[in-house]
Motif scaffolding. Structure first.
Motif, PDB file in Angstrom:
ATOM      1  N   PRO B 476       0.983  -1.188   0.057  1.00  0.00           N
ATOM      2  CA  PRO B 476      -0.122  -0.130  -0.010  1.00  0.00           C
ATOM      3  C   PRO B 476       0.882   1.260   0.129  1.00  0.00           C
ATOM      4  N   PHE B 477       2.097   1.262   0.547  1.00  0.00           N
ATOM      5  CA  PHE B 477       2.943   2.514   0.472  1.00  0.00           C
ATOM      6  C   PHE B 477       3.434   2.712  -0.604  1.00  0.00           C
ATOM      7  N   LYS B 478       3.898   1.531  -1.267  1.00  0.00           N
ATOM      8  CA  LYS B 478       4.294   1.577  -2.641  1.00  0.00           C
ATOM      9  C   LYS B 478       3.360   1.999  -3.697  1.00  0.00           C
ATOM     10  N   GLU B 479       2.199   1.469  -3.665  1.00  0.00           N
ATOM     11  CA  GLU B 479       1.242   2.252  -4.559  1.00  0.00           C
ATOM     12  C   GLU B 479       0.788   3.662  -4.265  1.00  0.00           C
ATOM     13  N   ALA B 480       0.796   3.767  -3.028  1.00  0.00           N
ATOM     14  CA  ALA B 480       0.286   5.270  -2.714  1.00  0.00           C
ATOM     15  C   ALA B 480       1.389   6.367  -3.369  1.00  0.00           C
ATOM     16  N   GLU B 481       2.670   5.916  -3.007  1.00  0.00           N
ATOM     17  CA  GLU B 481       3.777   6.760  -3.590  1.00  0.00           C
ATOM     18  C   GLU B 481       3.745   6.809  -5.218  1.00  0.00           C
ATOM     19  N   LYS B 482       3.502   5.714  -5.863  1.00  0.00           N
ATOM     20  CA  LYS B 482       3.623   5.752  -7.309  1.00  0.00           C
ATOM     21  C   LYS B 482       2.521   6.501  -7.575  1.00  0.00           C
ATOM     22  N   VAL B 484       1.222   9.032  -6.453  1.00  0.00           N
ATOM     23  CA  VAL B 484       1.405  10.405  -6.205  1.00  0.00           C
ATOM     24  C   VAL B 484       2.551  10.735  -7.145  1.00  0.00           C
ATOM     25  N   LYS B 485       3.439   9.942  -7.422  1.00  0.00           N
ATOM     26  CA  LYS B 485       4.486  10.261  -8.463  1.00  0.00           C
ATOM     27  C   LYS B 485       4.012  10.583  -9.828  1.00  0.00           C
ATOM     28  N   GLU B 486       3.067   9.801 -10.075  1.00  0.00           N
ATOM     29  CA  GLU B 486       2.335   9.943 -11.467  1.00  0.00           C
ATOM     30  C   GLU B 486       1.584  11.073 -11.561  1.00  0.00           C
ATOM     31  N   LYS B 487       0.646  11.590 -10.505  1.00  0.00           N
ATOM     32  CA  LYS B 487       0.064  12.676 -10.356  1.00  0.00           C
ATOM     33  C   LYS B 487       1.059  13.925 -10.759  1.00  0.00           C
ATOM     34  N   ILE B 488       2.100  14.133  -9.969  1.00  0.00           N
ATOM     35  CA  ILE B 488       3.281  15.099 -10.114  1.00  0.00           C
ATOM     36  C   ILE B 488       3.484  15.154 -11.639  1.00  0.00           C
ATOM     37  N   LYS B 490       2.180  14.148 -14.037  1.00  0.00           N
ATOM     38  CA  LYS B 490       1.117  14.464 -15.239  1.00  0.00           C
ATOM     39  C   LYS B 490       1.000  15.943 -15.148  1.00  0.00           C
ATOM     40  N   PHE B 491       1.100  16.644 -13.872  1.00  0.00           N
ATOM     41  CA  PHE B 491       1.238  18.071 -13.669  1.00  0.00           C
ATOM     42  C   PHE B 491       2.321  18.744 -14.584  1.00  0.00           C
ATOM     43  N   MET B 492       3.514  17.999 -14.436  1.00  0.00           N
ATOM     44  CA  MET B 492       4.660  18.823 -15.039  1.00  0.00           C
ATOM     45  C   MET B 492       4.418  18.511 -16.637  1.00  0.00           C
ATOM     46  N   ALA B 493       3.855  17.737 -17.071  1.00  0.00           N
ATOM     47  CA  ALA B 493       3.885  17.454 -18.543  1.00  0.00           C
ATOM     48  C   ALA B 493       2.687  18.179 -19.183  1.00  0.00           C
ATOM     49  N   ILE B 494       1.701  18.949 -18.598  1.00  0.00           N
ATOM     50  CA  ILE B 494       0.805  19.705 -19.401  1.00  0.00           C
ATOM     51  C   ILE B 494       1.410  20.918 -20.149  1.00  0.00           C
ATOM     52  N   GLY B 495       2.420  21.365 -19.596  1.00  0.00           N
ATOM     53  CA  GLY B 495       2.955  22.440 -20.539  1.00  0.00           C
ATOM     54  C   GLY B 495       2.184  23.545 -21.324  1.00  0.00           C
ATOM     55  N   GLY B 496       1.169  24.024 -20.416  1.00  0.00           N
ATOM     56  CA  GLY B 496       0.179  25.112 -21.063  1.00  0.00           C
ATOM     57  C   GLY B 496       0.750  26.418 -21.068  1.00  0.00           C
ATOM     58  N   ARG B 497      -0.090  27.447 -20.713  1.00  0.00           N
ATOM     59  CA  ARG B 497       0.253  28.744 -20.672  1.00  0.00           C
ATOM     60  C   ARG B 497       0.224  29.493 -19.316  1.00  0.00           C
ATOM     61  N   LYS B 498      -0.841  28.886 -18.723  1.00  0.00           N
ATOM     62  CA  LYS B 498      -1.329  29.978 -17.282  1.00  0.00           C
ATOM     63  C   LYS B 498      -0.673  29.242 -16.143  1.00  0.00           C
ATOM     64  N   SER B 499      -0.640  30.152 -15.154  1.00  0.00           N
ATOM     65  CA  SER B 499      -0.131  29.977 -13.777  1.00  0.00           C
ATOM     66  C   SER B 499      -1.365  29.345 -13.102  1.00  0.00           C
ATOM     67  N   ALA B 500      -0.841  28.556 -12.157  1.00  0.00           N
ATOM     68  CA  ALA B 500      -1.918  27.914 -11.023  1.00  0.00           C
ATOM     69  C   ALA B 500      -2.643  28.904 -10.514  1.00  0.00           C
ATOM     70  N   SER B 501      -2.081  30.039  -9.992  1.00  0.00           N
ATOM     71  CA  SER B 501      -2.961  31.046  -9.122  1.00  0.00           C
ATOM     72  C   SER B 501      -3.960  31.674 -10.116  1.00  0.00           C
ATOM     73  N   ILE B 544       3.752  24.705 -15.472  1.00  0.00           N
ATOM     74  CA  ILE B 544       4.575  24.708 -14.285  1.00  0.00           C
ATOM     75  C   ILE B 544       6.052  24.761 -14.500  1.00  0.00           C
ATOM     76  N   PRO B 545       6.792  25.891 -14.669  1.00  0.00           N
ATOM     77  CA  PRO B 545       8.053  26.013 -14.755  1.00  0.00           C
ATOM     78  C   PRO B 545       9.151  25.003 -13.874  1.00  0.00           C
ATOM     79  N   GLY B 546      10.279  25.061 -14.143  1.00  0.00           N
ATOM     80  CA  GLY B 546      11.095  24.310 -13.195  1.00  0.00           C
ATOM     81  C   GLY B 546      10.778  22.668 -13.218  1.00  0.00           C
ATOM     82  N   ASN B 547      11.522  22.086 -12.363  1.00  0.00           N
ATOM     83  CA  ASN B 547      11.251  20.680 -12.283  1.00  0.00           C
ATOM     84  C   ASN B 547      10.812  20.323 -10.834  1.00  0.00           C
ATOM     85  N   ASP B 548      10.448  19.109 -10.598  1.00  0.00           N
ATOM     86  CA  ASP B 548       9.628  18.700  -9.459  1.00  0.00           C
ATOM     87  C   ASP B 548      10.825  18.198  -8.470  1.00  0.00           C
TER      88      ASP B 548
END
Lengths: 251, 639, 207
Positions: B476-482, B484-488, B490-501, B544-548
């Protein structure tokens, strides 16, 4: 209004940093200083650049998270004001604004304008508390405290732990920070019991963290956003000397 | 359908807690050392719980996203902390504090929990005093109190306008003491991104180290969430910018029911919006209404300077509408009354979205010095932000999103529907009903953390003494971490134009307009649709500029905003089903002829606890009926 | 630091009062008598204490300066714009100037007394300080240097006086403002007092 920002950029703790220049147009004088930086960051993000990293949270001057060294002053040109409470109406149109992180050996830079203030935490953990367990407290009014003393203890306790005192001090000394807590407890009956031991431990921790010594320039008081008085440093010194004088008592 | 068992003990109200406590099982000191507890959040509830549990001898791991526990947003609470000490001899009592809270919450809170909170309130004051919290005192050296909205006694202990700061620093000092002793291990600069459940029990959390970007697994025998409210769903609110719903929401997604999400308090006295880039509304303490009088001009669209509007042309609308309580009506009532005046065109300022809070009379009667002593720092704060000196001219104020009465559903033990997962302070739902009274939040957070949870959690942990250390290399720990990692990624890969705020700001506007102070079925449905549309845009156009793998504040923000879409939808859902007006929840369709909230006790005297069914899936509602055995349900009148 | 400083401040008063006797107009008799006292055993002990105080004050000053300098390895780009007293920021710098002066001063007088430096022609014996001083002060360069050093001594003392009280924790809402005023008066008294002597011997004295 338009301003030119010169901001310290540093990728991480190891990297070498430098100043970058950012001209910023159409800034409203009603914006707070941090809203002005948000505005810059929004533009940077949309241009695909990395936004400027700076810390902030409550934006009402009480959490102590924010702290920028603005044009040679911690928290900028206004007295008794935190960076988040500072507004752009305090600047002139066309002004060049230098924004630097706090600089001190004990506050290493983590990224851009973010510094690591965990040295402050360790000073508090050394003895910045009263040893009392939950459930063991006497009835609150069983220990009367004179209003004058209570108000003074409150004044000391208003420290927000932002680090402006260290940033302002030419010696990067943390005396005002430590003194505020030491004084608060030393003044009231609840804290007096272990005051000597407390001052000894906290001062020792402070020295171990690599802060400088106090040379009584009082720059800390001048730039403290909460106006905490250097009288508390004198009180701490007094407590410290007397703790040295009667050290054998508590070993 | 899940059966909700609130575990409220039998017996007379005043004896419930003391009797129940004696029935709770204990864990021996030797076994406590073997049991680990995770506490997420280090505000007043989290810091007090972590330190009290540490004192008991448990191995505690405390987490906060800030660099220091002292910066949690409890620090910004201004006015005070309630207790039933009756120091003013004004006939106050535990029962009265209980009654005022139940009534203030518009009869939508659980009797037994509220009574218990009132019962431990006196211990809280004793404890803070012993911790060296410099509460205000009178000349004889005894503690001073003042009155607050919604009550007719003076039971609010205070430290100028910085009571939250002083209480939090007290709790922080007790936390530091335990850190120094080694019973509490502090993990700062960590965001909790998921809850880990092993064999049906909460066993740990996944955090992101905000400095290195690493994902970390932490295990424990019980997890305590003290993660505050979700008021930043409105973007503009009185909360800190880092406050968020994500920790509680991750628990909700893992099965914890979320109760009364639409009960969100709009605070009547905040500084109005001054510019378009504003991301924060600053609160002016409710205590100001002790001496300040609220008014607008009797003339529509009056653009005169407030000092030029003569006395007879001013409408002191709170005093007019609610003569018994006047300017000290509860927050929900005051907020709606302000909105009503502004919507009718009587509002002050260029935008017409503000009312005056005037101290002229108080300064004349008591002198400037007395007012300065009571509110000095608030007046200064006001001047810094607006550039206007409130000693010379009235303040302008307007309601702002502030506090969430809703939160994770908990039973009498403060345990959620996930065994081993506890929720305390603002993150649970239990004590404030549909509206919170001023100075009750510091009281509840401290009571939960110092005096309630440390007792009830033992009863759960008594079964865990044979469990042994919980390994973090389980599936369960491995799965949960995985996940979360995939979610992050996914965020980093969007590459759109607008800021989260920029998305957060638009999201907040949707919520404010459609699920704010006044709601109707149509608007709420529309709000849900707009949220869906915006969410789609978010997943396409976020950048999201930069990296995670480093400090990345944009990523931190984006993770929070993503959850707010879901929180917002659930709020609308809850507001739609509640076909009545109560407390902060005001449905246009349900009001009296004079425009007051119209409750429907026959059909809606229940807690709506929602079960997550998946992204965009319709959640299931569970009802916990509310029984009122010790108060008579009445129309809530402050007239 | 503060304790040694206070001792030095007391010493300065006695030194100044002694020196001022040179202006007494009695041809230096009173001054010579005061100088004779230096041979007294009690004064000897104080003299050792004085040396100890100087050394402690200087060594601690240097150590503190090093630690303080090190406490901020990277300096600010924009110079601090604080409106606090300038003297307080430059205690080390004024201290160094005073140290340089002290060394020259010791060579000129104290070393002569000990016989480590040659006896100037003007002096009859190694304790005959007045003619030595007169000769030095009649050199405008030396007098100028002396006056400038006294000015820096004044700056140093202005901060030092009240700072010592603060460091020892001797502050009080009522008396601290008075201490600050006394400190300023003290600094003026010492620096002007000492500076008067060369000015007198340079412009108003003829042997």
């Amino acid at each position: 209004m338009n301003v030119t920002l010169k901001i310290w950029r540093q990728k991480n703790a190891q990297a070498k940093g430098k100043f970058n220049t950012y001209p910023l147009k159409d800034v409203s004088p009603e914006m707070s200083f941090l809203e002005m930086l948000d505005y810059l960051n929004m533009q940077l993000t949309e241009q695909g650049e990395e936004p400027v990293a700076f810390e902030h949270d409550c934006r009402e001057g009480i959490c102590g998270t924010c702290g920028l060294y603005i044009n040679g002053r911690p928290h900028g040109p206004m007295r008794n004001t935190t960076t988040c409470e500072l507004h752009m109406r305090s600047f002139k149109d066309g002004e060049i604004i230098y924004i630097e992180p706090w600089r001190a050996r004990a506050f290493p830079i983590m990224k851009d304008l973010i510094v690591d203030r965990s040295s402050f935490e360790r000073i508090m953990r050394a003895a910045g508390f009263i040893n009392t367990n939950t459930g063991s407290a006497p009835e609150a009014n069983s220990n009367p405290v004179s209003k004058i003393i209570a108000d003074k203890a409150f004044d000391a306790a208003t420290c927000i732990g932002c680090g402006a005192c260290v940033a302002a001090c030419k010696n990067s000394s943390a005396m005002l920070y430590a003194a505020a807590k030491i004084a608060q407890y030393a003044m009231i009956p609840q804290g007096k019991v272990e005051a000597k031991d407390r001052v000894d431990k906290m001062v020792r921790q402070m020295d171990a963290e690599g802060f400088g010594f106090c040379s009584n320039t009082y720059g800390c008081e001048f730039d403290c956003p909460k106006g905490i008085s250097v009288d508390f440093i004198a009180l701490m010194n007094r407590e410290f000397l007397s703790s040295k004088a009667c050290k054998q008592k508590h070993g | 359908m899940q059966q909700l068992n609130s575990k409220i003990p039998e017996g007379p109200l005043a004896d419930k807690w003391s009797r129940y406590k004696t029935s709770l099982r204990l864990v021996s000191p030797a076994n406590k050392k073997k049991l680990e507890i995770i506490v997420v959040g280090t505000g007043l509830a989290g810091a007090s719980a972590a330190s009290a549990l540490g004192e008991l001898g448990y191995k505690v791991k405390a987490f906060c996203f800030q660099d220091s526990p002292r910066r949690a947003h409890s620090v910004a609470a201004q006015g005070g902390i309630n207790a039933a000490k009756n120091y003013k001899n004004d006939n106050d009592s535990i029962y009265r504090l209980f009654f005022d809270t139940i009534k203030g919450g518009d009869y939508r809170a659980r009797e037994a929990n509220v009574y218990r909170a009132a019962e431990v309130s006196n211990l809280v004051i004793d404890h803070y005093t012993a911790l060296g919290v410099p509460f205000a005192r009178d000349y004889g050296g005894a503690l001073d109190t003042r009155s607050f909205g919604g009550v007719q006694v003076s039971r609010t202990f205070y430290a100028k306008g910085q009571t939250g700061q002083q209480c939090l620093l007290g709790a922080y000092s007790s936390l530091n003491r335990q850190i120094a002793k080694g019973t509490v291990k502090m993990f700062s600069r960590r965001d909790m991104l998921d809850l880990v459940i092993v064999e049906g029990k909460a066993r740990g959390i996944i955090t992101r180290n905000l400095v290195s970007g690493e994902l970390e697994r932490h295990s424990a025998h019980a997890v305590v969430l003290a993660t505050g409210g979700y008021g930043t769903v409105f973007y503009l609110s009185t909360l800190g910018l880092g406050s968020n719903a994500s920790a509680a929401w991750s628990a909700h997604k893992k099965g914890a029911l979320f109760a009364n999400p639409s009960f969100i308090q709009i605070h009547p006295t905040s500084i109005p919006v001054l510019n378009d880039y504003q991301c924060k509304l600053t609160l002016m303490s409710e205590s100001l209404r002790n001496d300040g009088r609220v008014w607008v001009s009797k003339e529509k669209g009056d653009k005169r300077h407030p000092t030029e509007i003569p006395e007879e042309e001013r409408d002191y609308y709170l005093e007019r509408r609610y003569p018994a309580f006047g300017n000290l009506v509860p927050r929900d009532v005051a907020s709606r009354a302000a909105k009503e005046r502004c919507d009718a065109g009587y509002g002050a300022g260029d935008s017409g979205l503000s009312v005056y809070l005037d101290f002229k009379e108080a300064i004349e009667a008591q002198g400037k010095k007395a007012i300065q002593d009571k509110y000095g720092n608030l007046f200064e704060m006001y001047e810094k932000i607006t550039g206007i000196n409130p000693y010379n001219q009235p303040m302008r104020i307007y309601p702002a999103g502030h506090y969430t009465m809703g939160g994770l559903w908990v039973d009498y033990n403060l345990m959620t529907t996930i065994p081993g997962l506890f929720a305390i302070g603002e993150s649970n739902f239990s004590d404030h009903g549909a509206n919170r009274l001023g100075a009750n939040s510091l009281m509840q957070c401290s009571g939960d953390g110092y005096f309630i949870l440390p007792n009830t959690i033992g009863d759960y942990l008594a079964d865990e003494i044979r469990t042994g250390k919980i390994p973090t290399d389980q599936q369960p720990f491995k799965e949960a971490e995985k996940a979360v990692k995939e979610k992050i990624q996914k965020f980093m890969a969007i590459g759109g134009r607008k800021s989260a705020s920029s998305f957060h700001k638009r999201l907040g506007k949707i919520m404010w307009d459609h699920c704010g102070m006044r709601r109707d079925a149509e608007g709420l449905k529309k709000g849900k649709e707009l949220l869906n549309e915006l969410e789609e845009e978010f997943w396409k156009d976020l950048r999201i500029p930069g990296n995670d793998r480093e400090i990345n504040q944009e990523l931190e923000k984006a993770l929070k905003v993503a959850d707010f879409f879901e929180v917002g939808r659930l709020m609308c859902e809850d507001a739609i089903q509640r076909e009545e007006s109560c407390g902060a929840h005001f449905r246009e369709e349900h009001q009296t002829e004079t425009g007051e909230a119209k409750r429907d006790d026959k059909n809606f005297a229940y807690v709506a606890a929602w079960e997550y069914k998946g992204h965009r899936e319709k959640p299931d509602m569970h009802k916990e009926p509310l029984r009122f055995e010790h108060v008579e349900i009445k129309e809530r009148s402050y007239k | 630091m503060a304790l040694a400083g206070i001792f030095l401040m007391l010493f300065l008063v006695s030194h100044l009062l002694t020196n001022l006797l040179m202006l007494a107009g009695d041809g230096g008799k009173a001054f010579d008598r005061a100088v004779e006292l230096l041979g007294h055993p009690a004064v000897k002990i104080v003299e050792y204490l004085l040396f100890a105080a100087f050394i402690i004050h200087i060594v601690l000053g240097v150590i503190l300066q090093l630690i303080n300098y090190n406490a901020r390895p990277v300096k600010y780009k924009k110079a601090p714009r604080t409106e606090i007293s300038t003297f307080s920021r430059y205690m080390f710098h004024t201290g160094v100037i005073i140290l340089v002066f002290l060394v020259i001063h010791l060579i000129n007088f104290f070393f002569v007394r000990l016989g480590w430096a040659p006896l100037p022609e003007t002096a009859a014996h190694s304790h005959d300080f007045r003619p030595m001083a007169v000769a030095l002060f009649q050199n405008p360069w030396y007098s100028g240097f002396y006056v400038v050093c006294m000015l820096f001594l004044g700056f140093h003392l202005k901060h030092a006086f009240q700072s010592a009280f603060q460091s020892l924790g001797l502050n009080h809402t009522k008396y601290t403002p008075a201490i600050k005023i006394i400190g300023t008066l003290y600094a003026i008294f010492i620096s002007v007092g000492f500076a008067l002597i060369p000015v007198y011997f340079l412009f108003f004295y003829s042997s």
